[in-house]
Write an enzyme that holds these catalytic residues in place. Sequence first.
Site, PDB file in Angstrom:
ATOM      1  N   CYS A 134      48.084 -12.366  29.825  1.00  0.00           N
ATOM      2  CA  CYS A 134      48.087 -12.242  31.286  1.00  0.00           C
ATOM      3  C   CYS A 134      46.956 -13.022  31.952  1.00  0.00           C
ATOM      4  CB  CYS A 134      47.987 -10.775  31.686  1.00  0.00           C
ATOM      5  SG  CYS A 134      49.253  -9.731  30.948  1.00  0.00           S
TER       6      CYS A 134
ATOM      7  N   HIS B  71      53.817  -9.742  39.007  1.00  0.00           N
ATOM      8  CA  HIS B  71      53.005 -10.148  37.865  1.00  0.00           C
ATOM      9  C   HIS B  71      53.748 -11.150  36.984  1.00  0.00           C
ATOM     10  CE1 HIS B  71      50.150 -10.199  34.719  1.00  0.00           C
ATOM     11  NE2 HIS B  71      50.558  -9.144  34.022  1.00  0.00           N
TER      12      HIS B  71
END
Length: 377
Positions: A82, A320
């Site tokens: 991420c 996201h």
Amino acid sequence: MSSPPIAAVEGVGTSRFGRQPGTGLVRLAFQAVDEAFRDAGGPRAVDAVWVGSVFAPAGTAQRVLRAIGISGVPVLSVESACASGTSAFAEGCEAIRTGRYRRVLVLGLEQMSTAFDGAIVPEPSDPEGCSGLALPALYAMAATRWLAEDRVTAGQLAAVSVKNHAHAVHNPRAQYSGRHTVEEVLGSRMVADPLTLLQCCPVSDGAAAAVLGPPAPGRVGVRAVAARSGRPWDHTSDRVWGHDLVRDTGADVWAATGVDPREVDLAEVHDAFTIGELVTAEALGLSAPGAAGADAAAGRTALGGSLPVNPSGGLLSRGHPLGATGLAQVAEIVWQLRGAAGGRQVPGARLGLVETMGGGVSVLDGNACVVALLERG
């Protein structure tokens, strides 16, 4: 004495965020890069490009950039879970700081809606992943422990979701927004006990970009950026997963700049799950130990509070798309420091913090973490 900036952000841009299976990576990237160059002004030329992505096919960076009109320069791909986008940002800043290049582009992109039918499938070659330990379960374990220790309440966890969805009402690029109550958040479908659906980030597609150059008057400056990978998570720490990695990476930034966490005016942090924002706030020193949940419930970390966290809506609400997330956070901080964030503007913002945690369950306390401190020009 305060440290001078190591680089300047000349321009930023993002696509919209959300499930966009019909919009390819090239189109998403073009939206972000085109806006970043228009924002920067001047020629659409750079000396090098760093591209962060997690699940994009091999060669995607070069194909995307060719379609945008960028070729013949070094193109380096970065994968740090991420934190891929902010890892690319960190490398771009270091290239500017050392004088290796004068102008660089950093780009983050991801199209998750076409890569997975639902949640990310655990990596079968990973010892914990092959046991089925997905990230929602890993974060749920942290939330369960904090609840058991009376460090947070269920209502305080839900307050993070209430806050960030409300922030996203003012963000036209966000995937989700809305006015929710604590009761609605707690009553949404259970995903990984105690984390309900509204406490988990969605599957998202999107891109974000930044053009970087040497420090210059009037430009948003990068005071410092630090990156680390996690140490083996062997229970020598009494903290929940990810805490120590975020703490240590943040400490590098505080040491490099001489800034006290209490001087920060706003922060964009990794809130893939509600507990993630609270752990990060305490690890970075934005909240006192044991106080992050109470800060969220009392409105201290909301717009209008003393230290707004995730005014963009965060990962929970903005979305996201893994590789793009870190650079979307950078873009939000840049807009805030320029006073250009519209209805979510933090008045008088001077110092903005970005933190992205690269998840994973590879027997490490996180795959990667990047923390950056930006300052109004």
